[in-house]
Design an enzyme around this catalytic site. Structure first.
Site, PDB file in Angstrom:
ATOM      1  N   ASP A 162      42.970  42.017  37.714  1.00  0.00           N
ATOM      2  CA  ASP A 162      44.227  42.179  36.835  1.00  0.00           C
ATOM      3  C   ASP A 162      45.217  42.829  37.842  1.00  0.00           C
ATOM      4  O   ASP A 162      46.652  42.564  37.407  1.00  0.00           O
ATOM      5  CB  ASP A 162      43.809  43.267  36.320  1.00  0.00           C
ATOM      6  CG  ASP A 162      44.686  44.148  35.770  1.00  0.00           C
ATOM      7  OD1 ASP A 162      45.512  43.790  34.306  1.00  0.00           O
ATOM      8  OD2 ASP A 162      44.931  45.512  36.037  1.00  0.00           O
ATOM      9  N   ASP A 165      42.005  45.119  41.676  1.00  0.00           N
ATOM     10  CA  ASP A 165      40.912  45.018  41.723  1.00  0.00           C
ATOM     11  C   ASP A 165      40.572  43.808  41.116  1.00  0.00           C
ATOM     12  O   ASP A 165      40.945  43.068  41.285  1.00  0.00           O
ATOM     13  CB  ASP A 165      40.456  46.203  41.212  1.00  0.00           C
ATOM     14  CG  ASP A 165      41.258  46.013  39.480  1.00  0.00           C
ATOM     15  OD1 ASP A 165      41.274  44.723  39.349  1.00  0.00           O
ATOM     16  OD2 ASP A 165      41.132  46.521  38.851  1.00  0.00           O
ATOM     17  N   TYR A 320      43.735  50.346  29.477  1.00  0.00           N
ATOM     18  CA  TYR A 320      44.126  49.552  28.505  1.00  0.00           C
ATOM     19  C   TYR A 320      44.495  49.930  27.631  1.00  0.00           C
ATOM     20  O   TYR A 320      43.991  49.508  26.412  1.00  0.00           O
ATOM     21  CB  TYR A 320      44.516  48.452  28.978  1.00  0.00           C
ATOM     22  CG  TYR A 320      45.160  47.695  30.848  1.00  0.00           C
ATOM     23  CD1 TYR A 320      46.558  47.463  30.701  1.00  0.00           C
ATOM     24  CD2 TYR A 320      44.479  47.703  31.158  1.00  0.00           C
ATOM     25  CE1 TYR A 320      46.928  46.566  31.954  1.00  0.00           C
ATOM     26  CE2 TYR A 320      44.688  47.178  32.931  1.00  0.00           C
ATOM     27  CZ  TYR A 320      45.992  46.895  32.996  1.00  0.00           C
ATOM     28  OH  TYR A 320      46.938  46.637  34.006  1.00  0.00           O
ATOM     29  N   GLU A 566      50.098  49.813  43.729  1.00  0.00           N
ATOM     30  CA  GLU A 566      49.888  48.529  42.639  1.00  0.00           C
ATOM     31  C   GLU A 566      50.602  47.794  41.899  1.00  0.00           C
ATOM     32  O   GLU A 566      50.812  48.019  41.179  1.00  0.00           O
ATOM     33  CB  GLU A 566      48.669  49.484  41.913  1.00  0.00           C
ATOM     34  CG  GLU A 566      47.305  48.343  41.531  1.00  0.00           C
ATOM     35  CD  GLU A 566      46.547  49.156  40.734  1.00  0.00           C
ATOM     36  OE1 GLU A 566      45.307  48.256  40.674  1.00  0.00           O
ATOM     37  OE2 GLU A 566      46.808  49.687  40.708  1.00  0.00           O
TER      38      GLU A 566
END
Length: 615
Positions: A162, A165, A320, A566
């Site tokens: 995703d 990570d 999410y 990120e």
């Protein structure tokens, strides 16, 4: 003197007693008599013979045509001179050194597009293809599914990580694949011009091949679906998991749990949208396209039969969380209709009650903000497309006109003339109202704005109304360009928020693979030194769009601060879509027809007759 007459009678030959003078005089009389009658040229030539003086003919007989001698000479001469000149010029051209003019350099949007697509190569999980083109990545997590005895799905290798990570969240991943497929359907010519069409199709297929492993894709009905692979524990525990550990995916040695769901309407409908849209992308591969359509039908049926939100009671709610599933119903059924042509899906996507539940009539602070959680703006534009180009009429016209008007309204909210959303001093629109990681929302809005303007351009519509004011379609494109240019470096920090684009970009990306050297065998906690290091990333994760600046245009290039640094695949999918829409020649617009390749011709149902008149 007598002789024999050959005709039977005697022939008398008498001697000539005339003198020479008399014969000469008699001949002269004969000549004068003969010359007293005019003779033509032929007769004179017989009598007189050659004169010694030949007169030139004025015409040339070419057999099939007689032409003037002067014209013939001029024509032949002209041809010879022209041939000589042509040969002379050809010789000069071949002997003179050639100077090849290089094509103009690609625009910034095309350059950024090349890089943004490479981010997906860096996020691949499983056994990588030989042409992955990211030197510091290798095969990883090949045993996903096998290590969890509780799941029926034993082969879950593949797909995409995703973000920074190694978790595979299927909800945002499905949205990312849908966005990429949408952009290919609309702008395949621009992908082709940029030399990226095959690449982006490979990226989509890597995702859809993986999705087909997450449920029984050969069945017509299912009762479960894989929602997530990996775990992101934020409770502060010390058990190895994908958040606690900081290590390269290639070195992961801990068990990765598989999360299944049995009531997950939002996830199933979004995955159905991903497979349905991809089936249009791969329509030339009939077998694969039909396989995707069948899987999409199975998923969408499951989403309608087993109602519920996928994130309830799971750690996905932290990362999410899905607010509702009604927007996925509208979004998913619209894509199902385009993929199959089955009118039952169109009836569902245009049902007023479904639109109401999805928030089409309620407004709110995030109205018109497309994201991995809110698909309504995309569905509204997708169905507006149908009204503009197919005009199906009754019974769909009323709700399609409503979606068209609603699309126009939220397009108005993007413009700086209205106060729906604040802007930073540097010009970035704050679609998430100052919350962290704003760029993923900005790129989605830029894509929708460019796409809507191209829809109107394709339909010869010069603009649209925001209240009493008329705005040209160029205004929408300018909005999109302004926002993407901000991301590319036209901001107060003079920083590109796409890694590898320009000279000044983030060097401390919140990403495990990028921050740890390729040859390192760092363990779960052994990689923390790389997480906490202030040194630049040893591996440049080209094309990654980071979270972005704050509401004051500030940005901290710190690896541990994921809100700033990120990247995510959902964010990069919107970026790719916006970049390809803006790239190249603006005259090269959308592909009007491919989206409707499975849609049958409309035979509008006549409206019901009016009630009988009563006096």
């Amino acid at each position: 003197m007598y002789g024999r007459d050959p005709w039977g009678g005697p022939l008398e030959i008498t001697g000539d007693s005339a003198t020479d003078d008399e014969r000469s005089r008699n001949l002269q009389d004969y000549d004068r008599a003969a010359l007293s009658r005019p003779l033509d040229e032929t007769q004179q030539s017989w009598l007189l013979g050659p004169t010694g003086e030949t007169k030139k003919k004025k015409y040339v007989d070419l057999g099939c045509i007689i032409v003037s001698r002067k014209l013939f000479v001029w024509t032949v001469g002209t041809i010879l001179v022209a041939g000589f000149l042509a040969g002379f010029i050809t010789m000069i051209v071949k002997l003179v050194p050639r100077h090849h003019h290089r094509p103009p350099p690609p625009d910034n949007y095309t350059v950024a597009l090349h890089k943004a697509l490479l981010f997906f190569n860096a996020q691949r999980s499983g056994k990588l293809p030989k042409h992955n083109n990211v030197s510091w990545r290798g095969n990883s997590c090949l045993n996903d599914g096998e290590s969890d005895s509780s799941t029926l799905f034993k082969d879950l290798s593949g797909g995409y990580y995703d973000a920074g990570d190694a978790i595979k969240f299927h909800f945002p991943q499905a949205f990312a694949m849908t966005m990429l497929s949408w952009s290919v359907i609309e702008y395949s010519a621009k992908y082709e011009a940029a030399g990226e069409l095959n690449h982006v199709k490979e990226i989509i297929k890597w995702g859809t091949d993986y999705f087909l492993k997450t449920f029984n894709s050969t069945a017509d009905q299912i009762d479960r679906l894989v929602a997530q692979v990996g775990k992101g524990d934020t409770t502060g525990g010390t058990n190895p998991n994908d958040h606690y550990c900081w290590m390269r995916p290639e070195n992961i040695d801990y068990d990765r749990p598989v999360s299944e769901c049995h009531t997950c309407s939002d996830l199933a409908a979004e995955m159905a949208a991903a497979l349905a849209s991809a089936s249009i992308v791969f329509k030339d591969n009939k077998a694969y396209s039909q396989k995707l359509v069948h899987g999409a039908k199975t998923l969408f049926r499951f989403s309608r039969d087993q109602r519920g939100k996928y994130s309830v009671g799971t750690d996905a709610a932290i990362f999410y969380n899905s607010t509702i599933y009604w927007d996925e119903f509208v979004w998913g059924s619209a894509w199902m209709y385009y993929a199959t042509g089955n009118s039952s899906y169109l009836q569902l996507s245009t049902h007023p009650k479904l639109a109401k539940h999805a928030g089409a009539f309620s407004g709110g602070p995030y109205y018109g903000v497309l994201s991995w959680d809110n698909k309504l703006p995309g569905a509204q534009l997708l169905l507006t497309r149908m009204r503009l180009f197919l005009n199906p009429g009754y019974p769909y016209e009323e709700i399609l006109r409503t979606f068209h008007n609603q699309t126009s309204i939220y397009m108005c909210s993007f413009l700086p003339y209205f106060a729906s959303f604040n802007r930073t001093n540097g010009g970035m629109i704050q679609l998430n109202h100052g919350a962290p990681q704003p760029l993923q929302y900005v790129v989605n809005a830029a894509f929708l704005a460019t796409l809507f303007s191209d829809y109107m351009r394709a339909g010869d519509i010069p603009g649209w109304y925001c209240g009493p004011h008329f705005y040209s379609i160029d205004v929408l494109r300018e909005f999109a360009q302004t926002q993407i240019n901000y991301i590319l470096g036209q901001n107060p920090k003079r920083m590109s928020y796409i890694v590898g684009f320009g000279d000044h970009y983030p060097r401390h990306v919140h990403h495990r693979g990028a921050s740890i050297p390729k040859d390192s065998k760092a363990t779960c906690t052994g990689g923390w030194k790389w997480r906490d290091s202030t040194k630049p990333d040893p591996n440049t994760i080209i094309g990654a769009m980071v979270g972005g600046p704050d509401r004051h245009d500030g940005f901290h290039d710190v690896r541990k601060n994921y809100n700033y640094t990120e990247p995510t695949i959902a964010g990069n999918a919107g970026l790719v879509a916006a970049l390809v829409a803006l790239s190249g020649d603006p005259i090269v617009g959308i592909d009007r027809n491919t989206m409707f390749s499975s849609v049958p011709p409309f035979s509008p149902t006549p409206p019901p007759p009016p009630a009988p008149w009563k006096p």
